[in-house]
Design a protein around this motif. Structure first.
Motif, PDB file in Angstrom:
ATOM      1  N   ALA A 205      52.562  22.285  16.582  1.00 46.79           N
ATOM      2  CA  ALA A 205      52.139  22.559  15.204  1.00 46.79           C
ATOM      3  C   ALA A 205      53.220  23.328  14.457  1.00 46.79           C
TER       4      ALA A 205
ATOM      5  N   LEU B   3      45.867  25.768  17.279  1.00 45.52           N
ATOM      6  CA  LEU B   3      45.924  26.035  15.843  1.00 45.52           C
ATOM      7  C   LEU B   3      45.625  27.506  15.551  1.00 45.52           C
TER       8      LEU B   3
ATOM      9  N   GLY C 197      47.770  30.415  13.566  1.00 48.23           N
ATOM     10  CA  GLY C 197      47.112  31.227  12.549  1.00 48.23           C
ATOM     11  C   GLY C 197      47.196  32.708  12.853  1.00 48.23           C
TER      12      GLY C 197
ATOM     13  N   MET D 254      45.807  27.088   8.965  1.00 48.60           N
ATOM     14  CA  MET D 254      45.699  26.902  10.408  1.00 48.60           C
ATOM     15  C   MET D 254      44.303  27.267  10.902  1.00 48.60           C
TER      16      MET D 254
END
Length: 309
Positions: A107, A169, A173, A218
């Protein structure tokens, strides 16, 4: 294939370590050259801003390449492990951590290519990946092999893969939220303190607005996938244990994480809540995820205990 998987895992560790060193070298490059320079100092010994910029650029390029190579090694390790075990490669805690860090790293790589402004986050992503993989390799390593009958279900590929994607994710974040807190402190102080590690780390980070947007996106995406993972887990629980929800420790902490992340999304969307306050909620959310991953699997006994090391 099992030996190949282990060797690729080691290469992934070395790749992330190389990335940490490269990103750190770029991070500690001087922000500006002091003037005037004493006459006793040779001109050749004084770095120019162009030289400093090259040092930062080279460090980030090397770090980006090292993270990419590490991600490729992680992916290869999972594929080889799947071939060796004859199943999806996230059936135990060790494999789950490798999968989570791979999702997070991929990501960030996509973001770094598309949005160069977030590349300074590479140091923190590489550090998190290195720490998690080291913990997996040193403390919860499990040889490749078949799963216990309770895990031999199609829901393993659905529920656990969704949990791994959401966790990856959430990892990005969380790192973005930590960057926001560092940068907010740096901007609030006004005059950075020489020798302060937090000021040094925050100096090359973009403004807090960049990290607030990234962290929210995110977490929003991760929250949707995490919600699906919890729902899929409930369906699997009904098929395996005859009930959708039983407040098993892992179920309970999955719900706690869900509530905390829902609170973060609400706080971030509320104008009266400061960005730093929302960021701290995100940090708490990641802490609940880590407690669920390590403490619940290794310390607290429950129906999910067989999924541990």
């Amino acid at each position: 294939m099992a030996a190949l998987s282990d060797n690729l895992f080691t290469l992934a560790l070395l790749g992330h370590l190389t990335a940490v060193i490269a990103f750190a070298a770029a991070q500690v490059a001087p922000r500006r050259v002091a003037v005037p320079v004493p006459a006793t100092v040779p001109a050749a010994a004084v770095p120019t801003m162009a030289a400093v910029s090259r040092r930062v650029a080279i460090g980030r390029v090397v770090g980006l390449g090292a993270v990419g190579a590490a991600a490729a090694a992680q992916a290869g390790s999972l594929v080889a492990r799947a071939a060796a075990a004859g199943r999806v490669p996230w059936g135990n805690m060790y494999e789950f951590i490798v999968a989570v860090t791979l999702v997070g790293v991929l990501a960030w790589l996509v973001l770094a290519v598309r949005r160069p402004a977030v590349r300074p986050l590479g140091l923190y992503v590489a550090v998190c990946a290195l720490v998690l993989l080291a913990a997996a390799g040193l403390h919860v390593y499990t040889p490749a092999g078949p799963l216990v009958p309770a895990l031999q279900s199609v829901w393993l590929a659905v529920h656990v893969s969704a949990a791994a994607i959401a966790s990856g994710l959430f990892l990005i974040g969380f790192v973005a939220a930590a960057a926001l807190l560092l940068r907010a402190r740096y901007e609030r102080r006004g005059t950075p303190r020489s020798g302060d590690l937090r000021d040094t780390l925050a100096a090359r980070l973009p403004a807090t607005a960049v990290w607030r947007r990234l962290s929210f996106r995110m977490h929003a995406a991760g929250f949707l996938v995490w919600t699906f993972a919890v729902m899929a887990g409930a369906v699997w629980a009904e098929a395996a244990w005859g009930r959708f929800w039983g407040w098993d420790p892992k179920e309970t902490w999955a719900f706690i994480s869900w509530v905390v992340y829902a609170a973060y999304l609400h706080a971030n969307a509320t104008a009266s809540v400061r960005a730093t306050t929302a960021a701290w909620v995100a940090v708490v959310g990641w802490a609940t995820m880590m407690f669920n991953l390590f403490a619940v699997n290794l310390v607290i006994s429950g129906l999910h205990s067989y999924a541990g090391a």
